[in-house]
Design a protein around this motif. Structure first.
Motif, PDB file in Angstrom:
ATOM      1  N   ALA A 253       4.189  -1.698  17.924  1.00  0.00           N
ATOM      2  CA  ALA A 253       5.595  -0.876  17.913  1.00  0.00           C
ATOM      3  C   ALA A 253       6.531  -1.696  17.031  1.00  0.00           C
ATOM      4  N   ALA A 254       6.605  -2.967  17.123  1.00  0.00           N
ATOM      5  CA  ALA A 254       7.699  -3.830  16.818  1.00  0.00           C
ATOM      6  C   ALA A 254       7.411  -4.213  15.038  1.00  0.00           C
ATOM      7  N   GLU A 255       6.013  -4.041  14.874  1.00  0.00           N
ATOM      8  CA  GLU A 255       5.592  -4.335  13.514  1.00  0.00           C
ATOM      9  C   GLU A 255       5.948  -3.008  12.615  1.00  0.00           C
ATOM     10  N   LEU A 256       5.551  -1.884  13.247  1.00  0.00           N
ATOM     11  CA  LEU A 256       5.910  -0.718  12.564  1.00  0.00           C
ATOM     12  C   LEU A 256       7.442  -0.407  12.412  1.00  0.00           C
TER      13      LEU A 256
ATOM     14  N   HIS B  39       3.101   4.268   3.204  1.00  0.00           N
ATOM     15  CA  HIS B  39       4.680   4.164   3.461  1.00  0.00           C
ATOM     16  C   HIS B  39       5.320   3.454   2.510  1.00  0.00           C
ATOM     17  N   GLN B  40       4.838   2.276   2.127  1.00  0.00           N
ATOM     18  CA  GLN B  40       5.488   1.555   0.945  1.00  0.00           C
ATOM     19  C   GLN B  40       5.491   2.233  -0.397  1.00  0.00           C
ATOM     20  N   LEU B  41       4.306   2.685  -0.709  1.00  0.00           N
ATOM     21  CA  LEU B  41       4.266   3.477  -1.732  1.00  0.00           C
ATOM     22  C   LEU B  41       5.004   4.575  -2.113  1.00  0.00           C
ATOM     23  N   LEU B  42       5.320   5.338  -0.950  1.00  0.00           N
ATOM     24  CA  LEU B  42       5.977   6.623  -0.878  1.00  0.00           C
ATOM     25  C   LEU B  42       7.631   6.463  -0.928  1.00  0.00           C
ATOM     26  N   ALA B  43       8.012   5.256  -0.763  1.00  0.00           N
ATOM     27  CA  ALA B  43       9.373   4.792  -0.648  1.00  0.00           C
ATOM     28  C   ALA B  43      10.323   5.222  -1.705  1.00  0.00           C
ATOM     29  N   PRO B  44       9.876   4.911  -3.024  1.00  0.00           N
ATOM     30  CA  PRO B  44      10.472   5.296  -4.233  1.00  0.00           C
ATOM     31  C   PRO B  44      10.594   6.895  -4.218  1.00  0.00           C
ATOM     32  N   VAL B  45      10.045   7.592  -3.788  1.00  0.00           N
ATOM     33  CA  VAL B  45      10.241   9.240  -3.778  1.00  0.00           C
ATOM     34  C   VAL B  45      10.518   9.762  -2.476  1.00  0.00           C
TER      35      VAL B  45
ATOM     36  N   ARG C  72       8.687  -2.390   9.631  1.00  0.00           N
ATOM     37  CA  ARG C  72       8.387  -1.751   8.224  1.00  0.00           C
ATOM     38  C   ARG C  72       9.098  -0.512   8.199  1.00  0.00           C
ATOM     39  N   ARG C  73      10.103  -0.170   8.942  1.00  0.00           N
ATOM     40  CA  ARG C  73      10.831   1.028   9.000  1.00  0.00           C
ATOM     41  C   ARG C  73       9.978   2.408   9.098  1.00  0.00           C
TER      42      ARG C  73
END
Length: 325
Positions: A77-80, A51-57, A83-84
């Protein structure tokens, strides 16, 4: 009885993404150290990193899993959400508790004692899971999430219903929670198999593969040919990752990052999975994908916990890959 977690506003926004969609399928749990509890589970770790890696695309990672109707489940659930990430594929079980793994770090390597009879053992292939299976660009799954029925059936049904996806079987042997039948069927469903240097000979013996040449490369290629895989990917810790394909072996230079005083290396292999999948989705290049896998794995190994925030330098690599011809 199960239900889905309510989807947050952030999750709804991410569901509108137009980039690649990577699914972590199977277990979610908390890694319980002596002094802390950290969100974990190999598929969840891979999804968070992807999810982090794909944020720029404008892509996203999601986790298809099951948690208990308890404080730890609500914390998942809160932690996900923080992380949006979508919680729309997180099933809630009213009977079984959220998973836990008791972790001790010995000589720099984590040793796990995974608690039995937990919510993810009852994962279901429900309509939301069926929907995302048909849409996803890639899915990562392993043996641990298949240790019990009906979860084993749910995982295998999901992968069967995702013929369009990159299907990464991350072997990830844990305790006694694997069998020849599960490994064999998972390899049949996958098009990429990932294994570490300690697991490879175990898998070759478990599947009774005849390999007169017992070198690492020969065993990996025998496994690839047996199941008609695009690649067998071998992780080697600090030595980095190598992909064995029909064209031979592809590896990148080993990578290191400054080590945090409380680094534990938990989740490094899962970050490697995420980097590999994202690299392949963006470029189709094994060399570029192995390089990204080395960077993501090395960074997570240098930090405490399995899902640290990735640095801009790694995200910049993704942007560059997306722009490359």
């Amino acid at each position: 009885m199960a239900r889905l977690m309510a989807t947050s506003r952030a999750s709804q926004t991410n569901n509108a993404s137009t980039g690649p969609l990577v699914v972590g399928l199977g277990e979610s749990l908390f890694d319980c150290f002596d002094d802390r509890q950290v969100l974990g589970g190999a598929p969840l770790n891979a999804a968070v990193c992807a999810h982090q890696l794909l944020a720029p695309v404008n892509g996203q990672g999601v986790c298809v899993t099951r948690v208990g109707n308890d404080d730890l489940g609500r914390q998942v659930a809160a932690e996900l959400t923080a992380r949006r990430m979508s919680t729309g594929y997180v099933q809630v079980d009213d009977r079984w508790p959220t998973g836990r793994a008791l972790v001790q770090v010995k000589q720099g390597e984590p040793v796990f004692e995974i608690v039995a009879d937990v919510a993810w053992d009852w994962l279901a292939f429900d309509p939301p899971a069926e929907r995302v299976a048909s849409l996803c660009s890639a899915v990562c799954f392993g043996t641990l999430g298949q240790r019990c029925e009906p979860a084993r059936q749910a995982v295998q049904q999901f992968v069967e219903q995702a013929p369009q996806a990159l299907r990464l079987f991350d072997v990830n042997l844990r305790q006694q929670y694997f069998s020849a039948a599960v490994v064999r069927r998972s390899a049949e469903l996958a098009n990429v198999l990932k294994v570490n240097q300690h697991e490879l000979p175990v898998i070759v013996e478990l599947l009774e593969l005849a390999t007169p040449d017992t070198s690492t490369g020969a065993m990996a290629q025998a496994l690839r040919e047996k199941f008609n895989l695009n690649a067998v990917v071998l992780t080697r810790g600090a030595a980095g990752t190598v992909a064995f394909t029909a064209d031979g072996a592809t590896e990148g230079a080993p990578v290191s990052y400054p080590r945090h005083p409380q680094a534990d290396s938990v989740g490094a292999g899962d970050a490697c999975s995420a980097g590999l999948l994202v690299g392949l989705l963006l470029t189709g290049s094994w060399s570029a994908s192995v390089e990204l896998a080395n960077h993501t794995g090395a960074f997570v190994a240098s930090m405490p916990g399995a899902t640290p925030t990735l640095p801009p330098a790694i995200l910049d690599r993704v942007t560059a890959l997306a722009r490359s011809p």
